[in-house]
Every structure is written in C-alpha cells, then in structure tokens.
Design an enzyme around this catalytic site. Sequence first.
Site, PDB file in Angstrom:
ATOM      1  CG  ASN A 112       8.596  11.864 -30.399  1.00 27.50           C
ATOM      2  OD1 ASN A 112       9.122  12.495 -29.710  1.00 27.50           O
ATOM      3  ND2 ASN A 112       9.087  10.903 -31.152  1.00 27.50           N
ATOM      4  CG  HIS A 113       7.583   9.945 -34.559  1.00 28.17           C
ATOM      5  ND1 HIS A 113       7.414   9.743 -33.241  1.00 28.17           N
ATOM      6  CD2 HIS A 113       6.532   9.291 -35.348  1.00 28.17           C
ATOM      7  CE1 HIS A 113       6.503   8.719 -33.141  1.00 28.17           C
ATOM      8  NE2 HIS A 113       5.847   8.405 -34.334  1.00 28.17           N
ATOM      9  CD  GLN A 122       7.689   5.795 -37.138  1.00 21.23           C
ATOM     10  OE1 GLN A 122       8.582   5.120 -36.142  1.00 21.23           O
ATOM     11  NE2 GLN A 122       6.659   5.884 -36.808  1.00 21.23           N
ATOM     12  CG  ASP A 135       1.954   7.984 -31.145  1.00 18.24           C
ATOM     13  OD1 ASP A 135       1.753   6.787 -30.637  1.00 18.24           O
ATOM     14  OD2 ASP A 135       3.070   8.243 -31.489  1.00 18.24           O
ATOM     15  CE1 TYR A 160       9.489   7.517 -24.479  1.00 20.11           C
ATOM     16  CE2 TYR A 160       7.768   7.428 -26.232  1.00 20.11           C
ATOM     17  CZ  TYR A 160       8.059   6.772 -25.231  1.00 20.11           C
ATOM     18  OH  TYR A 160       7.902   5.672 -24.548  1.00 20.11           O
ATOM     19  CG  LEU A 161       6.563  15.761 -27.022  1.00 18.66           C
ATOM     20  CD1 LEU A 161       5.403  17.014 -26.832  1.00 18.66           C
ATOM     21  CD2 LEU A 161       6.313  15.071 -28.374  1.00 18.66           C
ATOM     22  CD  GLU A 199      15.132  15.409 -28.161  1.00 20.69           C
ATOM     23  OE1 GLU A 199      14.824  16.148 -29.094  1.00 20.69           O
ATOM     24  OE2 GLU A 199      14.215  14.427 -28.160  1.00 20.69           O
ATOM     25  CD  GLU A 213       1.374   5.193 -26.982  1.00 23.00           C
ATOM     26  OE1 GLU A 213       1.749   4.028 -27.018  1.00 23.00           O
ATOM     27  OE2 GLU A 213       2.155   5.974 -27.571  1.00 23.00           O
ATOM     28  CG  ASP A 249       1.271  -0.415 -30.118  1.00 21.47           C
ATOM     29  OD1 ASP A 249       1.560  -0.272 -31.554  1.00 21.47           O
ATOM     30  OD2 ASP A 249       1.175   0.800 -29.644  1.00 21.47           O
TER      31      ASP A 249
HETATM   32  C1  BGC Z   1       1.943   3.724 -31.067  1.00 17.82           C
HETATM   33  C2  BGC Z   1       2.611   2.682 -32.024  1.00 17.82           C
HETATM   34  C3  BGC Z   1       3.518   3.338 -32.886  1.00 17.82           C
HETATM   35  C4  BGC Z   1       4.506   4.387 -32.153  1.00 17.82           C
HETATM   36  C5  BGC Z   1       5.414   5.100 -33.049  1.00 17.82           C
HETATM   37  C6  BGC Z   1       3.074   4.257 -30.464  1.00 17.82           C
HETATM   38  O1  BGC Z   1       3.268   4.373 -29.298  1.00 17.82           O
HETATM   39  O2  BGC Z   1       1.003   3.171 -30.281  1.00 17.82           O
HETATM   40  O3  BGC Z   1       1.782   1.915 -32.875  1.00 17.82           O
HETATM   41  O4  BGC Z   1       4.508   2.419 -33.528  1.00 17.82           O
HETATM   42  O5  BGC Z   1       3.823   5.061 -31.368  1.00 17.82           O
HETATM   43  O6  BGC Z   1       4.529   6.206 -33.401  1.00 17.82           O
END
Ligand code: BGC
Length: 556
Positions: free
Chosen positions: A105-106, A171, A203, A207-208, A210, A245, A311
């Site tokens: 994503n970032h 980020q 990860d 959110y890729l 918008e 995730e 997290d």
């Molecule tokens: C990870 C986090 C991270 C976030 C931003 C997540 O969902 O598990 O640890 O801070 O992505 O990359």
Amino acid sequence: MNPPDPRWYKDAVLYEIPVKSFYDSNGDGIGDLPGLVQKLDYLKDLGVDCLWLLPFYQSPLKDDGYDISDYYRIHPDLGTLEDFDRLIEEAHRRELRVIADLVLNHVSDQHPWFQEARADPASPRRPWFVWSDTDRKYAGTRIIFLDSERSNWTWDPVAKQYFWHRFYSHQPDLNYDHPPVREAMKEVIRFWLRRGLDGFRCDAVPYLFEAEGTSSENLPATHAYLKELRRMVDSEFPNRVLLAEANQWPSDVKAYFGEEDEFHMAFNFPLMPRIFIALAKESALPIRELVAQTLPIPASCAWGVFLRNHDELTLEMVTDEERDFMYHEYAKHPKMRLNLGIRRRLAPLVDDDRRVMELLHGLLLSLPGVPILYYGDELGMGDNIYLGDRAGVRTPMQWSPDRNAGFSRADPEQLYAPVIINPNFHFESRNVESLRRMPPSFLNWLIRQLRVRRRYSKVFGRGTIEFIDTPHPKVLIYRRSFEGTELLCLFNLARAPSAVELDLSGFRGYTPVEMVSEAPFPPIGELPYFLTLAERGFYWFRLDPPAASRPDDGPR
Ligand code: BGC
C-alpha cells in the site's frame, strides 16, 4: 522438501517472527537473519511448519520496517541477501517454509520513488503517489492510526501539494491507478519468490485504491488488482501462498478469497476479539456466531486464526459496546491502549492464567483454519506497556536465564529494546532453556499439543465443523470431521466447573478417546452423554467407531 501439495498451507501451523527480536548472532543488540538460522532447530522442535517474517527490507524503521525505502535490499542491521538465501535453504532443508511481509500500500517517504516524485511535478515518479491541492478529497475514508494522525492527507512543502497516506504521515500511499506502480510491485514479488520464498503476508490490502464517495476500502479495483497478482503468482510460481491482512467485517474479509482466485488465506480478524469477549463473558455465543458468519469459504482457502500478533489487539471491527467491554476487561491502564486496540501480549492479557492459556490454545489449534503463533507467546512472555507504540510486544525473545535472556551478547543497554524483567514474567524463569527443562511447563504442554494436532492436521485444517447444542451457555462444543475421522472438542469458558449432557445419538457405540493421553472414556450409549469439565478446561476427543466398523487407515 517433500513433493509439494499445492494446498500445503491448509495443514500448516504458522509462527510469526520479527527478525530483529529473535536472535542476535553478531552481538550488536539486534536480532538478524543468521541468528534466525541458528534457531531453526528450535522452531522445528516446537512443531511449526511455516515462518512468517516481518519486513526485513531497507527502511528508516519509523514503523518497524513497514516503511520500506528499498524493496530489493535487506536492512543492514538484519543481514544480507546471502543471509536470506541461506535462511531459505536451511529452512527448506528442515521442511520449514518461509513467507514474508509484502507492503503493497505504501512506502517510506525516504524511498527514492517518493523523493523523486515530490521534487518535481514533471517527474515520471509524480503520479506514483496520490497528490491533491486540497485535503478534502476522499472525505469518507477513516483514519487508522487515530492516536497519531489527524488526517489521511499531509502537506508536503517540497511538492507543494498534499499527499495521501492511510497510515503514518511518513508512509505515502502508492497510486495504484497508475499502471507502472502495479507493474513495479509485481517485480518486487517476482524478485523474492525467485529467491525461494514460499509466499507473502500481504500487508494492508484493503486500501490500495481510493474513490470519492466511498470508504476507499475493499474497492472493486483493489480486488481486481489482487486477482491479477494471484494469477501471476500461480502461473509463474506454483505452490506459493498469499495471505491477506484485511482487517474488515466478516463479509468484507471473505471477499478476499474471491472465487479461489484471490488470496489462499486471510486472517480471521473478526474472530480474534470475539474469543476474548467469549472468555470474559463466559459465553460460547460470540465464537459460535462469528464462526458461523465466516463459513463456508472456498475449498482451497483457509482462515489464518490467531490470538495475538505484533500489532495492538485490534478492536476496529467490533461494536462500540463490545469495544468498551474489551477495554474494561483487558486494558485497565490507559497505557495498555493504542488507537482502537490493546497493546498487550497474550499471557499478561489473561493475567498469566495457565488454564486460560491452555484453553485459548486448545481453541486456536482446533478452530477451522491455520493457527498462527506469535513468537514468545509459547513461553507466556510478558510485555512492557511503558515502551512506545507497539514496541512493548516486540521485545527480545527469551532463550535462557543468561544476560539479555540469551538473546544477545551485547551490553544490555545496547539492545534494541530492554528484555522483560517484571518479576511476574521475568526472563530468568520464562525462557526456552528453563521451560524446556520443566516437564509441566506451558512450553512443553504446547509442544505436546502441537504434536497431537499434527497427527490430525488434515481434520483440523480441512475438515468440516458442526456445533453441538447444549443447554449450558458457557460450554462451546464442536465436531470436526474429515474423511471418516471424527473429533469432538469441548471448551468450558466458565470460571467454575461445568457438567454437560450431550446428544451424541448419531455416535451410539463409539468410544471418545482423549487425544493427548489416548485415554478411552465410556462408550456412547442410549442415554445422553454426560461429561464434566474443570473450570476453563477443555477436551479434544477422537470418536472411535465400534471395532467392527473401524476403518483401518484413519490417522490414529
Ligand atoms: C501492520 C502494522 C503496520 C501497518 C502499516 C499493518 O497493518 O501490521 O504493523 O504499522 O500495516 O504498514
């Protein structure tokens, strides 16, 4: 490695590792890849099948490596590409698989892509990020890091525009509307899979993309791109796994399986907090309801089931009432809270209650899906709520009662984070070496339980689940079945002993056999089957058919 079964992940147990936290081989106070190689035998002995490594790429480490500044390099603190290759080789030699975090994503604001983009509006990198002259676009999008970010837009004085970010303002989100970005990430995937990695934990995938007038989460364009990645991985790198995730409500997470054409696996985020709610409320219902909502899923797909991770214990996908309840039960001290969640490890969360630790692992290892363990939780490791952000649940792994818990030969003050010395969780007793020497320790208990699970991994990993009704609201009972093997799992969520009468009339003549001890219980007869469970106690039974009808090839 054995000839690969393309669905290997369905029978696996995963183990999550931040490389910097595991074992320091060169005495600089930071765990590293060669250190991890030295500990592979421990992981094999523990009984896990696949390691999930947190980001180990080049990074300014403002978000523990989730802020990547070069996808093709290993952070020098953690090792080199050669060390990575050796890890894969040594893991595979032991029939352990390895997946790694892939942050789509970032990137870090230090990444040359962003530096080039911000420096010149005419740069070909400019459209790699999401820019705007106002900070009012995509106003329907929630903020995730609520404790530190006030907007998803940050003004960049160099670019003289706002840029979009769903996480920290260092980020910047990549712009997936721009085809070169989509291609660049495919190249990243190819690079690591070519080096032998067995897959990725992907990860923050919702959110890729918008879009105005939406929540900018789970958009059709996002799913379409993820399917493209899956097609590429399947065609170029067979037998690898992609784990999503996606911290979303049940129906939205399920969408990430697609029609067996998106992710192989997704974390069961909605289930995790309900396990803790069920425990605190002494009620089977929250787990039953949630499992019912998250099934069925396509045959080749699997849930990743977990209790804790690196997290905070996220409470984004629960009702306000449930969140208040969770805070009240599990986060009495304000420092235990972060964003919409609770930043604590498993053992401290449950007041180090051994029975509860066993009960929770009994659930984790028998619910439908792939159990994912978080490093250190097998020791009942403590946390440190006085460290910032999520650092308190990422402290050094505790190997022995020696200096720095045997994690590192560095001076104690040189460690990337202090070891846990709270008397209730002190590393001097809570470490691999000491716990392995004590037969009844939690670590040894878990190793035994994992061995039992391994014998039935197909039933737990691929079998069906059916809940069994009992008038007792505090006892959760389910049957797991696969190709003629029948397992019966009972969990007493109550703080007091419970007695249950079960209708097992479909199994008349069968003998319940307790799976750890192989102790037979009285056969099931005409009357309802009567069982008692200790407070917070649980049983796994195999239901053995009467001798005459016994299949000779079951996994017994
Ligand atoms: C990870 C986090 C991270 C976030 C931003 C997540 O969902 O598990 O640890 O801070 O992505 O990359």
